[in-house]
Scaffold this motif. Sequence first.
Motif, mmCIF file in Angstrom:
data_model
loop_
_atom_site.group_PDB
_atom_site.id
_atom_site.type_symbol
_atom_site.label_atom_id
_atom_site.label_comp_id
_atom_site.label_asym_id
_atom_site.label_seq_id
_atom_site.Cartn_x
_atom_site.Cartn_y
_atom_site.Cartn_z
ATOM 1 N N LEU A 41 -2.072 16.368 4.714
ATOM 2 C CA LEU A 41 -2.504 15.110 5.335
ATOM 3 C C LEU A 41 -3.655 14.467 4.576
ATOM 4 N N LEU A 42 -4.575 15.289 4.087
ATOM 5 C CA LEU A 42 -5.710 14.769 3.328
ATOM 6 C C LEU A 42 -5.243 14.092 2.044
ATOM 7 N N VAL A 43 -4.358 14.741 1.318
ATOM 8 C CA VAL A 43 -3.834 14.158 0.071
ATOM 9 C C VAL A 43 -3.055 12.888 0.383
ATOM 10 N N PHE A 44 -2.238 12.917 1.415
ATOM 11 C CA PHE A 44 -1.463 11.735 1.796
ATOM 12 C C PHE A 44 -2.369 10.556 2.144
ATOM 13 N N GLN A 45 -3.412 10.815 2.925
ATOM 14 C CA GLN A 45 -4.325 9.736 3.308
ATOM 15 C C GLN A 45 -5.106 9.207 2.108
ATOM 16 N N MET A 46 -5.488 10.090 1.201
ATOM 17 C CA MET A 46 -6.220 9.643 0.016
ATOM 18 C C MET A 46 -5.328 8.784 -0.878
ATOM 19 N N ILE A 47 -4.065 9.175 -1.030
ATOM 20 C CA ILE A 47 -3.132 8.377 -1.831
ATOM 21 C C ILE A 47 -2.908 7.017 -1.183
ATOM 22 N N CYS A 48 -2.724 7.014 0.134
ATOM 23 C CA CYS A 48 -2.545 5.732 0.837
ATOM 24 C C CYS A 48 -3.769 4.837 0.685
ATOM 25 N N ARG A 49 -4.944 5.438 0.774
ATOM 26 C CA ARG A 49 -6.182 4.657 0.625
ATOM 27 C C ARG A 49 -6.295 4.078 -0.794
ATOM 28 N N LEU A 50 -5.985 4.878 -1.799
ATOM 29 C CA LEU A 50 -6.027 4.394 -3.181
ATOM 30 C C LEU A 50 -5.017 3.271 -3.399
ATOM 31 N N LEU A 51 -3.832 3.406 -2.844
ATOM 32 C CA LEU A 51 -2.830 2.341 -2.973
ATOM 33 C C LEU A 51 -3.267 1.076 -2.252
ATOM 34 N N PHE A 52 -3.914 1.230 -1.103
ATOM 35 C CA PHE A 52 -4.409 0.066 -0.371
ATOM 36 C C PHE A 52 -5.489 -0.663 -1.175
ATOM 37 N N VAL A 53 -6.416 0.092 -1.757
ATOM 38 C CA VAL A 53 -7.484 -0.514 -2.563
ATOM 39 C C VAL A 53 -6.892 -1.207 -3.782
ATOM 40 N N ARG A 54 -5.918 -0.558 -4.420
ATOM 41 C CA ARG A 54 -5.272 -1.174 -5.601
ATOM 42 C C ARG A 54 -4.555 -2.456 -5.199
ATOM 43 N N ARG A 55 -3.880 -2.445 -4.074
ATOM 44 C CA ARG A 55 -3.180 -3.641 -3.596
ATOM 45 C C ARG A 55 -4.163 -4.772 -3.340
ATOM 46 N N GLU A 56 -5.264 -4.455 -2.692
ATOM 47 C CA GLU A 56 -6.288 -5.482 -2.433
ATOM 48 C C GLU A 56 -6.846 -6.048 -3.730
ATOM 49 N N ARG A 57 -7.077 -5.179 -4.718
ATOM 50 C CA ARG A 57 -7.599 -5.635 -6.011
ATOM 51 C C ARG A 57 -6.597 -6.523 -6.716
ATOM 52 N N LEU A 58 -5.306 -6.167 -6.664
ATOM 53 C CA LEU A 58 -4.274 -6.982 -7.300
ATOM 54 C C LEU A 58 -4.131 -8.328 -6.599
ATOM 55 N N LEU A 59 -4.196 -8.345 -5.285
ATOM 56 C CA LEU A 59 -4.134 -9.617 -4.565
ATOM 57 C C LEU A 59 -5.341 -10.489 -4.861
ATOM 58 N N LYS A 60 -6.486 -9.877 -5.021
ATOM 59 C CA LYS A 60 -7.700 -10.625 -5.341
ATOM 60 C C LYS A 60 -7.600 -11.217 -6.743
ATOM 61 N N ASP A 61 -7.110 -10.414 -7.713
ATOM 62 C CA ASP A 61 -6.949 -10.899 -9.071
ATOM 63 C C ASP A 61 -5.910 -11.999 -9.150
ATOM 64 N N GLU A 62 -4.870 -11.913 -8.344
ATOM 65 C CA GLU A 62 -3.807 -12.909 -8.345
ATOM 66 C C GLU A 62 -4.298 -14.239 -7.796
ATOM 67 N N SER A 63 -5.186 -14.204 -6.816
ATOM 68 C CA SER A 63 -5.661 -15.438 -6.212
ATOM 69 C C SER A 63 -6.679 -16.171 -7.094
ATOM 70 N N GLU A 64 -7.228 -15.480 -8.062
ATOM 71 C CA GLU A 64 -8.238 -16.128 -8.942
ATOM 72 C C GLU A 64 -7.642 -16.918 -10.034
#
Length: 110
Positions: A87-110
């Motif tokens: 569960l810890l590994v799964f949550q950490m991977i999900c969190r990393l993917l969420f942060v990456r998604r937010e960063r990509l959306l932020k870069d796309e909007s600029e």
Amino acid sequence: MPQFLKSKLVIVVNALLGGVIITLISMVVSFLITLFEGGEDGVRYAFFKSIFFKSESTAGGATELSFGFTKHFLPIIEYFLVMTVILLVFQMICRLLFVRRERLLKDESE
């Protein structure tokens, strides 16, 4: 408390609680399966031989039941630790993917 530590603490607490819940559910399901399979008297073990169920028929036709834990707690602890790590590994991977998604959306909007 810094936001970084707070989010890590939430992930660890969630993994621990999830590990406990999954372990308890697995133990109950294993015990119920053992309880209802077979009709012979005797001792049956469940969940890696850490839980026992004993049934005896008396001369009057009544059935005496007893159940409990054996002295083998190591399988329960190991199962809990494995589930917590998964569960810890799964949550950490999900969190990393969420942060990456937010960063990509932020870069796309600029």
